[in-house]
Motif scaffolding. Structure first.
Motif, PDB file in Angstrom:
ATOM      1  N   PRO A   1       0.844  -1.343  -0.274  1.00  0.00           N
ATOM      2  CA  PRO A   1       0.075  -0.034   0.123  1.00  0.00           C
ATOM      3  C   PRO A   1       0.854   1.332  -0.138  1.00  0.00           C
ATOM      4  O   PRO A   1       1.945   1.204   0.604  1.00  0.00           O
ATOM      5  CB  PRO A   1      -0.882  -0.114   1.267  1.00  0.00           C
ATOM      6  CG  PRO A   1      -0.880  -1.677   1.776  1.00  0.00           C
ATOM      7  CD  PRO A   1       0.423  -2.071   1.339  1.00  0.00           C
ATOM      8  N   LYS A   2       0.331   2.218  -0.875  1.00  0.00           N
ATOM      9  CA  LYS A   2       0.860   3.720  -0.659  1.00  0.00           C
ATOM     10  C   LYS A   2       1.178   4.301   0.573  1.00  0.00           C
ATOM     11  O   LYS A   2       2.157   5.002   1.082  1.00  0.00           O
ATOM     12  CB  LYS A   2      -0.073   4.499  -1.306  1.00  0.00           C
ATOM     13  CG  LYS A   2       0.293   4.237  -3.148  1.00  0.00           C
ATOM     14  CD  LYS A   2      -0.437   5.070  -3.948  1.00  0.00           C
ATOM     15  CE  LYS A   2      -0.566   4.854  -5.366  1.00  0.00           C
ATOM     16  NZ  LYS A   2      -1.313   5.789  -6.063  1.00  0.00           N
ATOM     17  N   ALA A   3       0.009   3.844   1.667  1.00  0.00           N
ATOM     18  CA  ALA A   3       0.488   4.269   2.919  1.00  0.00           C
ATOM     19  C   ALA A   3       1.750   3.961   3.553  1.00  0.00           C
ATOM     20  O   ALA A   3       2.254   4.446   4.514  1.00  0.00           O
ATOM     21  CB  ALA A   3      -0.836   3.886   3.958  1.00  0.00           C
TER      22      ALA A   3
ATOM     23  N   VAL B   1      -1.079  -4.020  -7.341  1.00  0.00           N
ATOM     24  CA  VAL B   1      -0.857  -5.683  -7.324  1.00  0.00           C
ATOM     25  C   VAL B   1      -0.517  -6.364  -8.366  1.00  0.00           C
ATOM     26  O   VAL B   1       0.265  -7.409  -8.415  1.00  0.00           O
ATOM     27  CB  VAL B   1      -2.461  -6.040  -6.989  1.00  0.00           C
ATOM     28  CG1 VAL B   1      -2.538  -7.704  -6.809  1.00  0.00           C
ATOM     29  CG2 VAL B   1      -2.730  -5.411  -5.541  1.00  0.00           C
ATOM     30  N   GLY B   2      -0.983  -6.039  -9.706  1.00  0.00           N
ATOM     31  CA  GLY B   2      -0.430  -6.681 -10.957  1.00  0.00           C
ATOM     32  C   GLY B   2       0.982  -6.558 -11.223  1.00  0.00           C
ATOM     33  O   GLY B   2       1.709  -7.559 -11.683  1.00  0.00           O
ATOM     34  N   GLY B   3       1.369  -5.347 -10.934  1.00  0.00           N
ATOM     35  CA  GLY B   3       2.740  -5.082 -10.981  1.00  0.00           C
ATOM     36  C   GLY B   3       3.707  -5.870 -10.345  1.00  0.00           C
ATOM     37  O   GLY B   3       4.852  -6.311 -10.669  1.00  0.00           O
TER      38      GLY B   3
ATOM     39  N   TYR C   1       3.798  -4.019  11.252  1.00  0.00           N
ATOM     40  CA  TYR C   1       4.747  -5.072  10.548  1.00  0.00           C
ATOM     41  C   TYR C   1       4.887  -4.817   8.987  1.00  0.00           C
ATOM     42  O   TYR C   1       6.231  -5.131   8.478  1.00  0.00           O
ATOM     43  CB  TYR C   1       3.984  -6.390  10.649  1.00  0.00           C
ATOM     44  CG  TYR C   1       3.902  -7.014  12.011  1.00  0.00           C
ATOM     45  CD1 TYR C   1       5.090  -7.362  12.613  1.00  0.00           C
ATOM     46  CD2 TYR C   1       2.520  -7.148  12.511  1.00  0.00           C
ATOM     47  CE1 TYR C   1       4.700  -7.962  13.864  1.00  0.00           C
ATOM     48  CE2 TYR C   1       2.525  -7.783  13.737  1.00  0.00           C
ATOM     49  CZ  TYR C   1       3.547  -8.123  14.491  1.00  0.00           C
ATOM     50  OH  TYR C   1       3.515  -8.412  15.757  1.00  0.00           O
ATOM     51  N   LEU C   2       4.254  -4.023   8.528  1.00  0.00           N
ATOM     52  CA  LEU C   2       4.380  -4.021   6.799  1.00  0.00           C
ATOM     53  C   LEU C   2       5.674  -3.287   6.526  1.00  0.00           C
ATOM     54  O   LEU C   2       6.792  -3.715   5.555  1.00  0.00           O
ATOM     55  CB  LEU C   2       3.333  -3.542   6.057  1.00  0.00           C
ATOM     56  CG  LEU C   2       2.146  -4.384   5.851  1.00  0.00           C
ATOM     57  CD1 LEU C   2       0.992  -3.600   4.876  1.00  0.00           C
ATOM     58  CD2 LEU C   2       2.691  -5.523   5.226  1.00  0.00           C
ATOM     59  N   PRO C   3       6.022  -2.158   7.174  1.00  0.00           N
ATOM     60  CA  PRO C   3       7.207  -1.436   6.711  1.00  0.00           C
ATOM     61  C   PRO C   3       8.415  -2.282   6.798  1.00  0.00           C
ATOM     62  O   PRO C   3       9.349  -2.312   6.298  1.00  0.00           O
ATOM     63  CB  PRO C   3       7.468  -0.139   7.775  1.00  0.00           C
ATOM     64  CG  PRO C   3       5.899   0.016   8.016  1.00  0.00           C
ATOM     65  CD  PRO C   3       5.154  -1.424   8.019  1.00  0.00           C
TER      66      PRO C   3
END
Length: 619
Positions: free
Chosen positions: A61-63, A70-72, A114-116
């Motif tokens: 996510p951009k956030a 997603v496709g990329g 967790y994502l970062p």
């Protein structure tokens, strides 16, 4: 023909991303021959270089600094298939499976926490789904996560040896946390499979109390990936460790979910993870293209035997050699365009349940067909390079070893084709429930389900071709009609067969089990038609007449080689006469001869970084 035109067509919707990903891959050095520990260390080091180069940003996510593409993210993963496949798989585990599960199954609190660190590789992780006793049968995993309201913790436990988490990427060396799939138990009630975040190691890399980690050791390939086995002995994790997008547990142990029914909740959860299956198909396609590029280059330079005038002949001038490589090359082109359509469908997917089901079915089928194609084609390429193809320095043995497992991870191919057939026969009912093989047999026994051809993006083009064509072998309309007839006939025959067995009150398991050959044929016929239509659409949008004409021939070779491979069926069902069957083979021969001068251009258009094709046989 301009190779650039063909390359642009292959690069498609994500052309800029493909080029950037190839450039990033080109900065990495192909690995030398190393021992197990050194190979794993190098792959992890290169994984950090990918992180620093922005590779994982694409799909997040951009956030959190990502690009929400997603496709990329699938396309970027595909490109890694031109390089070290251990690095590709390692990246897929970290950012596709581990990170993807946190993103898809978790909520804002998990994302923020967790994502970062997943994206920048500060938190290496694992995707712990497969168990020793349950691989494809995820719904019946035996690991448990039992909620303790007194401490507000889940107790994660491996109840028996068959419940050990097996073949888990990143587990043996680098993983510090795992997304663990387990049967959720709260208040003495089971709520089906859910995912929890379970720490594995401390900051010093030591296993945490209650966590046992074994190394799977040397494998046939992909030894840069540290596969391991995980066992949990009453490991406690906080209530917040549950990835609770589809099911949550309150402090007092009360369970709630926005989705009714254990079965429906399970299939919804797995549906969010379909990106991994699509990625495997794309990665297999890239590895196959690399093998074909090596074999075609070698075939254009290697000479063997002489003509009457004494001149030696390059092996690619022999029809037998063309027959080995060029139909396989045509199949790779066809699968590329089908994969591109599938990735676009994933990227554009909204909240339509039917579109989600169609995506999952197509992803299952293409993954099976693409990985089987990889296994067969890479072996053919190895043989086409003779003894030279057996030398490690010429890359093919490693590609062969690394891709062999693709047919069984992210879903065993035979099981995946059964899923495709199940979708074709039943669609899903309003409430999926536990529609396993027994439920499917009962349902079909009660209700005849005719074949409904679901059109691909090429439907308007196909309608025009079918309506305006005669019966020439090179008429695209005739080819499409053969594929459609086979799909419809096989599927309707399967439905009748299951219905008759059900009417006779045969055991539901035996009903389905006795029709396995028919089931797999129906699924394969469906996917073959989907792939052909994707190729037809690609030829139609090619802007250059000369390139379009070449692609038209490649498409002919794909279509007729599929018909030739299954011509016994077409003969049995009156779609080919014996004479016309022979004409199909003669036409395949003619197409191979016509495409031989273009073989090098067709593989060069894949734009594989030259540093990853640096084998002595290509010089």
């Amino acid at each position: 023909m301009e190779i650039d035109v063909l390359r642009d067509l292959l690069d498609g919707r994500w052309a800029d991303l493909r080029r950037r990903s190839r450039d990033l891959l080109g900065t990495l050095e192909p690995p030398p021959v190393l021992d197990l520990d050194a190979q794993r260390a190098l792959v992890f080091e290169q994984l950090r270089l990918l992180a620093e180069g922005g590779h994982p940003l694409t799909g997040f996510p951009k956030a959190y600094g990502g690009h929400d593409d997603v496709g990329g993210s699938v396309v970027a993963f595909e490109v890694l298939g031109f390089g070290d496949l251990s690095l590709m798989v390692k990246a897929g585990v970290q950012w596709g499976l581990f990170g993807g599960a946190v993103q898809a199954l978790g909520t804002r609190v998990h994302h923020d926490r967790y994502l970062p660190s997943i994206m920048n590789l500060d938190l290496p992780g694992c995707f712990a789904m497969t168990e020793t006793g349950h691989g494809s049968d995820v719904q019946h995993l035996r690991t448990t996560a039992t909620y303790d309201p007194d401490t507000e913790e889940f107790v994660v436990h491996t109840p028996d040896p068959g419940a050990r988490k097996d073949y888990i990427g990143n587990a043996a060396r680098d993983g510090r946390m795992a997304v663990v799939f387990a049967q959720l138990v709260s208040g003495d009630e089971e709520h089906g499979v859910h995912a929890l975040l379970v720490p594995l190691r401390d900051e010093d890399g030591q296993a945490l109390p209650g966590v046992s980690i074994e190394d799977c050791g040397h494998k046939a390939g992909l030894n840069g990936v540290d596969n391991g086995r995980l066992t949990f002995d009453h490991v406690r994790v906080p209530r917040e460790a549950l990835l609770d997008r589809y099911g949550s547990v309150a402090a007092d142990g009360t369970y709630s979910s926005p989705i009714d029914g254990v079965g429906r909740r399970f299939f919804t959860m797995l549906g969010t993870l379909v990106r991994g299956r699509i990625s495997v198909a794309g990665g297999a396609g890239s590895a196959t293209k690399k093998a074909l590029a090596l074999a075609v280059r070698y075939g254009e330079t290697r000479k063997q035997f002489t003509r009457p005038d004494g001149e030696e002949v390059v092996v690619l001038d022999y029809l037998a050699h063309q027959r080995r490589l060029l139909p396989a090359l045509a199949h790779s082109y066809a699968l590329h365009f089908a994969q591109e359509e599938l990735v676009s469908a994933l990227h554009d997917l909204g909240d339509d349940d039917r579109a989600q089901r169609e995506l999952e079915s197509r992803a299952a089928g293409l993954k099976a067909v693409a990985t089987w194609h990889a296994t067969a084609t890479i072996q053919t390429c190895r043989e086409a390079c003779g003894g030279a193809g057996y030398l490690a320095e010429n890359l093919l043995p490693q590609i062969k070893a690394d891709t062999d497992v693709f047919t069984t991870f992210e879903g065993d191919n035979t099981v995946l084709l059964q899923l495709v057939a199940k979708g074709l026969l039943t669609s899903y009912r309003d409430h999926v429930g536990d529609l396993d093989t027994l439920g499917m047999a009962r349902f079909v026994a009660d209700q005849f389900v005719g074949a409904v051809i679901e059109r691909t993006a090429a439907r308007s083009i196909i309608a025009r071709l079918v309506s305006g064509s005669d019966d020439g072998l090179l008429e695209r309309g005739w080819q499409v009609r053969q594929f459609e007839f086979r799909e419809t006939h096989v599927l309707e025959g399967l439905a009748r067969r299951l219905r008759r067995a059900g009417d006779g009150e045969q055991d539901p398991f035996e009903t389905f089990n006795n029709a396995q050959d028919h089931v797999l044929h129906a699924a394969r016929a469906h996917i073959d038609r989907v792939v052909l239509e994707a190729f037809v659409a690609a030829v139609d949008r090619c802007p250059d007449p000369e390139t379009s004409a070449l692609l038209d021939q490649v498409c002919d070779l794909y279509a007729l080689s599929v018909i030739e491979a299954d011509r016994a069926w077409f003969l049995e069902h009156g779609r080919l006469t014996a004479a016309r069957s022979k004409d199909v083979s003669r036409t395949v021969n003619d197409l191979c001869r016509q495409l031989r001068p273009h073989a090098r251009a067709l593989v060069d258009a894949f734009a594989i970084p030259e540093s990853w094709l640096a084998a002595p046989i290509t010089r």
